[in-house]
Design an enzyme around this catalytic site. Structure first.
Site, PDB file in Angstrom:
ATOM      1  N   GLU A  26     -21.452  -2.138  21.649  1.00  0.00           N
ATOM      2  CA  GLU A  26     -23.399  -2.936  22.085  1.00  0.00           C
ATOM      3  C   GLU A  26     -23.459  -3.819  23.387  1.00  0.00           C
ATOM      4  O   GLU A  26     -24.305  -5.019  22.910  1.00  0.00           O
ATOM      5  CB  GLU A  26     -23.749  -3.512  20.922  1.00  0.00           C
ATOM      6  CG  GLU A  26     -25.161  -2.444  19.578  1.00  0.00           C
ATOM      7  CD  GLU A  26     -25.398  -1.066  20.150  1.00  0.00           C
ATOM      8  OE1 GLU A  26     -26.105  -1.118  21.232  1.00  0.00           O
ATOM      9  OE2 GLU A  26     -25.123  -0.418  19.442  1.00  0.00           O
TER      10      GLU A  26
HETATM   11  C1  LIG Z   1     -14.668   1.513  17.345  1.00  0.00           C
HETATM   12  C2  LIG Z   1     -15.717   1.309  18.234  1.00  0.00           C
HETATM   13  C3  LIG Z   1     -17.160   1.728  18.414  1.00  0.00           C
HETATM   14  C4  LIG Z   1     -18.775   2.683  19.618  1.00  0.00           C
HETATM   15  N1  LIG Z   1     -19.493   2.848  18.678  1.00  0.00           N
HETATM   16  C5  LIG Z   1     -20.076   3.397  19.969  1.00  0.00           C
HETATM   17  C6  LIG Z   1     -21.075   4.298  20.061  1.00  0.00           C
HETATM   18  O1  LIG Z   1     -21.563   4.167  17.854  1.00  0.00           O
HETATM   19  N2  LIG Z   1     -22.373   4.668  20.271  1.00  0.00           N
HETATM   20  C7  LIG Z   1     -21.473   4.589  21.779  1.00  0.00           C
HETATM   21  O2  LIG Z   1     -22.703   4.970  22.527  1.00  0.00           O
HETATM   22  N3  LIG Z   1     -20.456   3.465  22.068  1.00  0.00           N
HETATM   23  C8  LIG Z   1     -20.383   3.106  21.231  1.00  0.00           C
HETATM   24  N4  LIG Z   1     -18.311   2.925  21.401  1.00  0.00           N
HETATM   25  C9  LIG Z   1     -18.325   2.122  23.057  1.00  0.00           C
HETATM   26  C10 LIG Z   1     -18.877   0.802  23.322  1.00  0.00           C
HETATM   27  O3  LIG Z   1     -20.156   0.450  23.491  1.00  0.00           O
HETATM   28  C11 LIG Z   1     -18.299   0.158  24.791  1.00  0.00           C
HETATM   29  O4  LIG Z   1     -16.429   0.619  24.449  1.00  0.00           O
HETATM   30  C12 LIG Z   1     -18.354  -0.753  24.570  1.00  0.00           C
HETATM   31  O5  LIG Z   1     -19.814  -0.248  25.650  1.00  0.00           O
HETATM   32  C13 LIG Z   1     -18.012  -0.989  27.075  1.00  0.00           C
HETATM   33  O6  LIG Z   1     -17.558   0.451  27.700  1.00  0.00           O
HETATM   34  P1  LIG Z   1     -16.248   0.040  28.038  1.00  0.00           P
HETATM   35  O7  LIG Z   1     -15.322   0.987  26.065  1.00  0.00           O
HETATM   36  O8  LIG Z   1     -16.637   1.920  28.018  1.00  0.00           O
HETATM   37  O9  LIG Z   1     -15.552  -0.266  29.311  1.00  0.00           O
HETATM   38  P2  LIG Z   1     -15.727  -0.707  30.239  1.00  0.00           P
HETATM   39  O10 LIG Z   1     -17.567  -0.658  30.605  1.00  0.00           O
HETATM   40  O11 LIG Z   1     -15.147  -0.153  31.046  1.00  0.00           O
HETATM   41  O12 LIG Z   1     -15.621  -2.418  30.172  1.00  0.00           O
HETATM   42  C14 LIG Z   1     -14.803  -2.706  30.456  1.00  0.00           C
HETATM   43  C15 LIG Z   1     -15.147  -4.570  30.422  1.00  0.00           C
HETATM   44  O13 LIG Z   1     -15.297  -5.233  31.573  1.00  0.00           O
HETATM   45  C16 LIG Z   1     -16.558  -5.432  31.719  1.00  0.00           C
HETATM   46  N5  LIG Z   1     -17.426  -4.775  32.244  1.00  0.00           N
HETATM   47  C17 LIG Z   1     -17.843  -3.898  32.920  1.00  0.00           C
HETATM   48  N6  LIG Z   1     -18.799  -4.205  33.755  1.00  0.00           N
HETATM   49  C18 LIG Z   1     -18.857  -5.043  34.189  1.00  0.00           C
HETATM   50  C19 LIG Z   1     -19.992  -6.135  35.398  1.00  0.00           C
HETATM   51  N7  LIG Z   1     -20.448  -5.126  36.176  1.00  0.00           N
HETATM   52  N8  LIG Z   1     -19.420  -6.794  35.550  1.00  0.00           N
HETATM   53  C20 LIG Z   1     -18.633  -8.132  34.591  1.00  0.00           C
HETATM   54  N9  LIG Z   1     -17.939  -7.539  33.083  1.00  0.00           N
HETATM   55  C21 LIG Z   1     -17.755  -6.585  34.006  1.00  0.00           C
HETATM   56  C22 LIG Z   1     -17.101  -5.345  30.348  1.00  0.00           C
HETATM   57  O14 LIG Z   1     -17.526  -6.543  29.806  1.00  0.00           O
HETATM   58  C23 LIG Z   1     -15.638  -4.967  29.820  1.00  0.00           C
HETATM   59  O15 LIG Z   1     -14.545  -6.111  28.999  1.00  0.00           O
HETATM   60  C24 LIG Z   1     -18.449   1.852  20.205  1.00  0.00           C
HETATM   61  C25 LIG Z   1     -16.450   1.953  21.043  1.00  0.00           C
HETATM   62  C26 LIG Z   1     -16.065   1.399  19.743  1.00  0.00           C
HETATM   63  C27 LIG Z   1     -14.321   0.912  19.962  1.00  0.00           C
END
Ligand SMILES: Cc1cc2nc3c(=O)[nH]c(=O)nc-3n(C[C@H](O)[C@H](O)[C@H](O)COP(=O)(O)OP(=O)(O)OC[C@H]3O[C@@H](n4cnc5c(N)ncnc54)[C@H](O)[C@@H]3O)c2cc1C
Length: 598
Positions: free
Chosen positions: A441
């Site tokens: 989220e």
């Molecule tokens: C168990 C689980 C359940 C989930 N359920 C759902 C679901 O139901 N539906 C769905 O759509 N998704 C779901 N997700 C996905 C989840 O919402 C994403 O993992 C999350 O939004 C982060 O995206 P990412 O993993 O690609 O990390 P990234 O976007 O690659 O980010 C990596 C890190 O970098 C930081 N970061 C990224 N961009 C910036 C910026 N511009 N400035 C500063 N910091 C930044 C982030 O805060 C994070 O700490 C789920 C994930 C898990 C693990």
């Protein structure tokens, strides 16, 4: 074995004494929520959480979800039966307007009982939780036909919902999204692409799954401006509205993950699946934000819920486990040692969790009440003021309560020493389950950026100014009350740090945005301290009033509130000064090293 008892008395105290729910009888649905009714609903929810959801929590963690070769997914033993009781109890539609088949009761009540469900079994509660988010999005942005086709079954819980945003190369940055939607002559779309990490994406608990999917219509602009939202049902509805042909959406795999093992986190493959546009083309993010905002409050609540259950188990263990002697002389002279609870450091640990959790509960319910006012008040100015605060609080509630939820699960685990690290007492599950709430989220770093980058300056800073005034006025009005002085003094100091940090951003972050980025997480936590400090000052005021009016059976309960409020002000609130110092250090050292130097 772990224990759980829903904190019904605390919920009722906050609703009745601190938030004075009866003052809102003019809002639709509130007149029905009489004191007796609220107590009865909280009691029933507690029973469901304690007796139905909680007994399959640990086993669900151990067993997890399984995907078969035919792409079906099985949830842990007992989940289906527990979910059936949940949905049959009408909990999904508690706060949904009656015209759509819900009960139209206050959202604040829905939030209060939601805490119990997530404490008792976070993984299981996510299935109806996501359904509730999908219902909210369809309610606001769906057409009348879509509402009629999907909402009744979703409210019943015989169909569940999901939200599909994330793709392998696209998490935070949704502008990179590739899933495509091709228009069909009949007005539907063919959706193709892959989504990952989809919670409750496939399972055996419902007759149909209503996926809400973000995709880009062929030829739409790049970036976030070209994203639309679609309903993609697992089974396409027949003319009579019942589930028919299997749609082209399947679960490709389930993720092996750290926690919430009872919730199926799925890779979802869309192969020309039939989808239906919700709302306007290319405005999908607006529509999805309805779901995401609702979900962010729900995820903040998960942080609080896990901290609460971890705390209850740690407190019980500390009362029973005999180790060492009290520094001030034996407290259990007939035994070979004293219980852990006599040791000041164990008490500091428990008090810290207790003060955050009880204050966090008030914060969550206060925010949920703002949501009720924002959506139900007949007075436009009142609606707008409440909506301002709701928007401002959403990233703080999500970010702070989930960061703290994990910290506090670890602190509660620490009370068990080595017995917390092994699986037997269930403490490891709380630590593992709590961790995800900081990530999904919108990871908490993104919540902090949303706060400083968007919410602070919105409408010329209207929301933040109004809140500063509200807290400042509270301190001023109660300044001369000697009994409240320890609380208003601490709160005022915290508010001063928050106002000074806000001013610092205004003066130093416009020209140099890295200053805002580098200070954003500290600012979010500084804000959280002040708002929860405000809740504690309100709690103290309500407790003093209760004691002055002859507390009867509640005397100990109210006196304990005052002690915990004092602890918060003495031990936790002073962190505002540290946060302010870090913010004012700016971005220079954070940004100086070359990428290779890390
Ligand atoms: C168990 C689980 C359940 C989930 N359920 C759902 C679901 O139901 N539906 C769905 O759509 N998704 C779901 N997700 C996905 C989840 O919402 C994403 O993992 C999350 O939004 C982060 O995206 P990412 O993993 O690609 O990390 P990234 O976007 O690659 O980010 C990596 C890190 O970098 C930081 N970061 C990224 N961009 C910036 C910026 N511009 N400035 C500063 N910091 C930044 C982030 O805060 C994070 O700490 C789920 C994930 C898990 C693990």
């Amino acid at each position: 074995m772990p224990i759980y008892k829903a904190p019904v008395n605390d919920t009722l105290f906050i609703l009745n004494d601190v938030l004075s729910l009866e003052r809102y009888n003019n809002l639709p649905g509130f007149a029905d929520a009489t004191g007796d009714m609220v107590e009865a609903i909280a009691g029933e929810a507690a029973k469901l959480a304690e007796e139905v959801l909680f007994p399959v929590n640990l086993s669900g963690d151990q067993e997890g979800c399984k995907r078969a070769d035919d792409a079906t997914v099985t949830t842990p033993k007992g989940f289906r039966q527990a979910y059936d009781l949940y949905r049959q109890g009408g909990w999904i539609g508690l706060a949904v307007p009656e015209e759509f088949g819900g009960q139209g009761l206050p959202y604040v009540l829905h939030t209060a009982v939601g805490e119990y469900m997530s404490s008792a079994n976070m993984a299981l509660t996510m299935y109806p939780g996501l359904t509730q988010g999908a219902i909210a999005a369809i309610l606001v942005h769906g057409s009348d036909e879509q509402k009629a086709a999907y909402l009744p079954k979703m409210l019943e819980g015989t169909w569940t919902g999901t939200m599909n945003l994330t793709e392998p190369h696209c998490g935070t940055d949704l502008g990179l999204l590739r899933t495509k939607a091709v228009p069909q002559p009949d007005g539907s779309y063919k959706i193709s692409g892959q989504k990952i990490f989809i919670s409750a994406g496939e399972h055996d608990m419902s007759e149909n799954i209503v996926h809400l999917v973000l995709a880009r219509i062929e030829g739409a602009p790049e970036g976030t401006k070209g994203i639309s939202l679609f309903i993609v049902p697992k089974f396409i509805l027949k003319d009579d509205g019942t589930p028919g042909e299997r749609n082209g959406v399947t679960c490709g795999a389930i993720e092996h993950k750290m926690g919430i093992h009872g919730n199926a986190t799925c890779v979802m493959n869309y192969d020309e699946a039939t989808g239906y546009l919700i709302g306007t083309e290319n405005k999908g993010l607006n529509a999805m934000f309805v779901m995401m905002n609702e979900a962010r409050l729900g995820v903040g609540l998960q942080g609080l819920s896990i901290a609460e259950i971890a705390y209850q188990n740690a407190a019980q263990y500390a009362r029973e486990r005999l180790q060492g002697r009290s520094l001030s002389g034996a407290k259990n002279p007939d035994g070979k040692a004293d219980p852990l609870i006599v040791h000041p450091d164990i008490r500091r640990t428990l008090m810290t969790i207790k003060a955050w959790t009880e204050g966090g509960r008030a914060f969550t319910l206060w925010t949920a009440l703002k949501s009720d006012i924002a959506h139900r008040s007949a007075d436009e100015a009142e609606r707008q003021a409440a909506d301002d605060i709701l928007g401002l609080m959403t990233p703080i509630l999500k970010g702070v309560l989930t960061d703290k939820g994990f910290d506090h699960a670890v602190m509660a685990q620490q009370v068990f020493g080595g017995h917390g690290y092994i699986e037997e007492h269930g403490m490891s599950q709380y630590v593992r389950d709590a961790r995800i709430a900081m990530i999904y989220e919108g990871a908490n770093g993104i919540q902090a950026l949303d706060l400083v980058g968007r919410k602070l300056g919105m409408n010329g800073g209207r929301a933040v100014m109004a809140l500063f005034k509200e807290i400042g006025d509270f301190c001023e009005e109660n300044r001369s009350d000697e009994k409240l002085a320890p609380f208003t003094k601490g709160l005022k100091k915290g508010l001063n740090d928050l106002q000074a940090s806000t001013m610092w951003f205004m003066q130093n972050a416009m020209a140099k945005p890295d200053n805002a980025g580098a200070g954003s997480t500290d600012y979010m936590h500084l804000f959280g301290l002040v708002v929860i400090g405000y809740m504690w000052a309100k709690i103290a005021k309500a407790a003093e009033a209760g004691l002055a009016g002859g507390a009867g059976e509640r005397e100990d309960f109210l006196k304990n509130k005052l002690v915990t409020a004092k602890f918060f002000m003495e031990r936790l609130m002073p962190e505002t000064a540290l946060r302010k110092t870090r913010i004012e250090a700016g971005a220079d050292t954070v940004m100086e090293l070359a990428a290779e130097a890390f």
